[in-house]
Motif scaffolding. Structure first.
Motif, PDB file in Angstrom:
ATOM      1  N   GLY A  33     -29.123  69.714  56.187  1.00 60.38           N
ATOM      2  CA  GLY A  33     -30.509  69.665  56.621  1.00 60.38           C
ATOM      3  C   GLY A  33     -30.701  69.809  58.116  1.00 60.38           C
ATOM      4  N   ASP A  34     -29.619  69.883  58.861  1.00 60.31           N
ATOM      5  CA  ASP A  34     -29.695  70.034  60.310  1.00 60.31           C
ATOM      6  C   ASP A  34     -29.634  71.522  60.642  1.00 60.31           C
ATOM      7  OD1 ASP A  34     -29.499  70.004  63.036  1.00 60.31           O
ATOM      8  OD2 ASP A  34     -27.819  68.607  63.150  1.00 60.31           O
ATOM      9  N   TRP A  35     -30.791  72.120  60.957  1.00 57.53           N
ATOM     10  CA  TRP A  35     -30.843  73.559  61.224  1.00 57.53           C
ATOM     11  C   TRP A  35     -30.176  73.909  62.548  1.00 57.53           C
ATOM     12  CZ3 TRP A  35     -31.928  76.885  57.550  1.00 57.53           C
ATOM     13  CH2 TRP A  35     -32.660  76.442  56.442  1.00 57.53           C
ATOM     14  N   ILE A  36     -30.225  72.999  63.501  1.00 58.09           N
ATOM     15  CA  ILE A  36     -29.520  73.242  64.762  1.00 58.09           C
ATOM     16  C   ILE A  36     -28.014  73.267  64.520  1.00 58.09           C
ATOM     17  CG2 ILE A  36     -29.050  72.347  67.077  1.00 58.09           C
ATOM     18  CD1 ILE A  36     -31.828  71.168  67.113  1.00 58.09           C
ATOM     19  N   GLY A  37     -27.542  72.309  63.712  1.00 62.36           N
ATOM     20  CA  GLY A  37     -26.127  72.296  63.370  1.00 62.36           C
ATOM     21  C   GLY A  37     -25.706  73.541  62.608  1.00 62.36           C
ATOM     22  N   LYS A  38     -26.571  74.006  61.707  1.00 59.43           N
ATOM     23  CA  LYS A  38     -26.266  75.231  60.965  1.00 59.43           C
ATOM     24  C   LYS A  38     -26.201  76.430  61.903  1.00 59.43           C
ATOM     25  CE  LYS A  38     -27.701  77.910  56.912  1.00 59.43           C
ATOM     26  NZ  LYS A  38     -28.690  78.022  55.804  1.00 59.43           N
ATOM     27  N   PHE A  39     -27.114  76.480  62.868  1.00 63.04           N
ATOM     28  CA  PHE A  39     -27.091  77.569  63.849  1.00 63.04           C
ATOM     29  C   PHE A  39     -25.793  77.560  64.643  1.00 63.04           C
ATOM     30  CE2 PHE A  39     -27.892  78.714  68.325  1.00 63.04           C
ATOM     31  CZ  PHE A  39     -28.182  80.058  68.174  1.00 63.04           C
ATOM     32  N   PHE A  40     -25.383  76.388  65.109  1.00 57.31           N
ATOM     33  CA  PHE A  40     -24.140  76.286  65.862  1.00 57.31           C
ATOM     34  C   PHE A  40     -22.927  76.608  64.981  1.00 57.31           C
ATOM     35  CE2 PHE A  40     -26.329  73.336  69.010  1.00 57.31           C
ATOM     36  CZ  PHE A  40     -26.313  74.285  70.031  1.00 57.31           C
TER      37      PHE A  40
END
Length: 245
Positions: A33-40
């Motif tokens: 659910g962490d879109w920033i984490g998915k981006f990284f």
């Protein structure tokens, strides 16, 4: 966490089942659910895309400078492995169950900073004479350099954000990549490049169709105009050979 994983592995071995080991090279986790984490997490895969691009360029362009650049990335990785086994610093505990290798320095940070700084030197030093008065050419060079440096920053931040490395591991990796890129570019520019004309004249290089495009100011434009002229010449020749209707 490590004791729990170890006990599970021991239980699997005692039951006679196969113990599965994750391929940590390409395995990237991020908080659900962490879109920033998915981006990284996606950004952290960029070194593998760059490596695949190198292989494609070497196979299809066979330019000596591209081959030298690619060899630099391989030597950079060897240096990273050696440093990790000399320093022997573990990764953050949050990622200890995924990796058996050490974390100091960060291989991702070292790779992307080596790549980005080498591109920076190449654009500033090797391409400074190409269309100095062209705004479009200068803009493209700025986009290339800024894009590479932005990618290096994002990958470095992402490795810390996802707890794959500590800040010090990423910083040291970036410094090592920066220093080795400077050294390798100097060696390629001052030592290897003057030898390229002699290397391409060797029989083996002729058999492998290895070429040197150092003296061609704009390789893309040269290849585009050359292929277009050849295609038009062949088209006119084929038209002339057709029987009259």
């Amino acid at each position: 966490m490590e004791e729990k994983v170890s006990s599970v592995n021991d239980a699997i071995r005692h039951n006679g089942e196969v113990e599965w080991q994750p391929l940590a090279l390409t395995l990237v986790e991020y908080p659900k659910g962490d879109w920033i984490g998915k981006f990284f997490a996606l950004i952290s895969l960029s070194p593998f895309g760059i490596g695949a691009g190198f292989v494609a360029l070497v196979l299809f362009r066979r330019d000596l400078h591209t081959i030298a650049f690619f060899m630099g990335t391989l030597v950079n990785e060897v240096i990273n492995i050696i440093l990790k086994h000399i320093i022997c610093e573990a990764r953050p505990l949050a990622r200890g169950h995924l990796y058996n290798e050490y974390g100091m320095p960060s291989s991702h940070a070292q790779f992307v900073w080596f790549f980005s700084i080498y591109v920076l030197y190449f654009v500033v030093i090797r391409l400074h004479h190409i269309n100095n008065n062209s705004i479009i050419s200068a803009l493209w060079r700025m986009i290339i350099v800024s894009g590479c440096l932005t990618l290096a920053v994002l990958v470095s931040v992402g490795r810390v954000y996802l707890h794959y490395h500590t800040s010090s591991q990423v910083i040291v990796g970036g410094i090592v990549g920066f220093l080795f890129a400077t050294l390798w570019f100097a060696v390629v520019h001052r030592v290897f490049t003057p030898l390229f004309p002699h290397l391409v004249s060797l029989k083996l290089c002729e058999m492998l169709m290895i070429r040197d495009t150092t003296l061609i100011p704009n390789v893309l434009w040269f290849e585009y105009t050359t292929s277009r002229q050849e295609a038009r010449a062949r088209g006119r020749k084929m038209a002339a050979l057709k029987p009259a209707q």
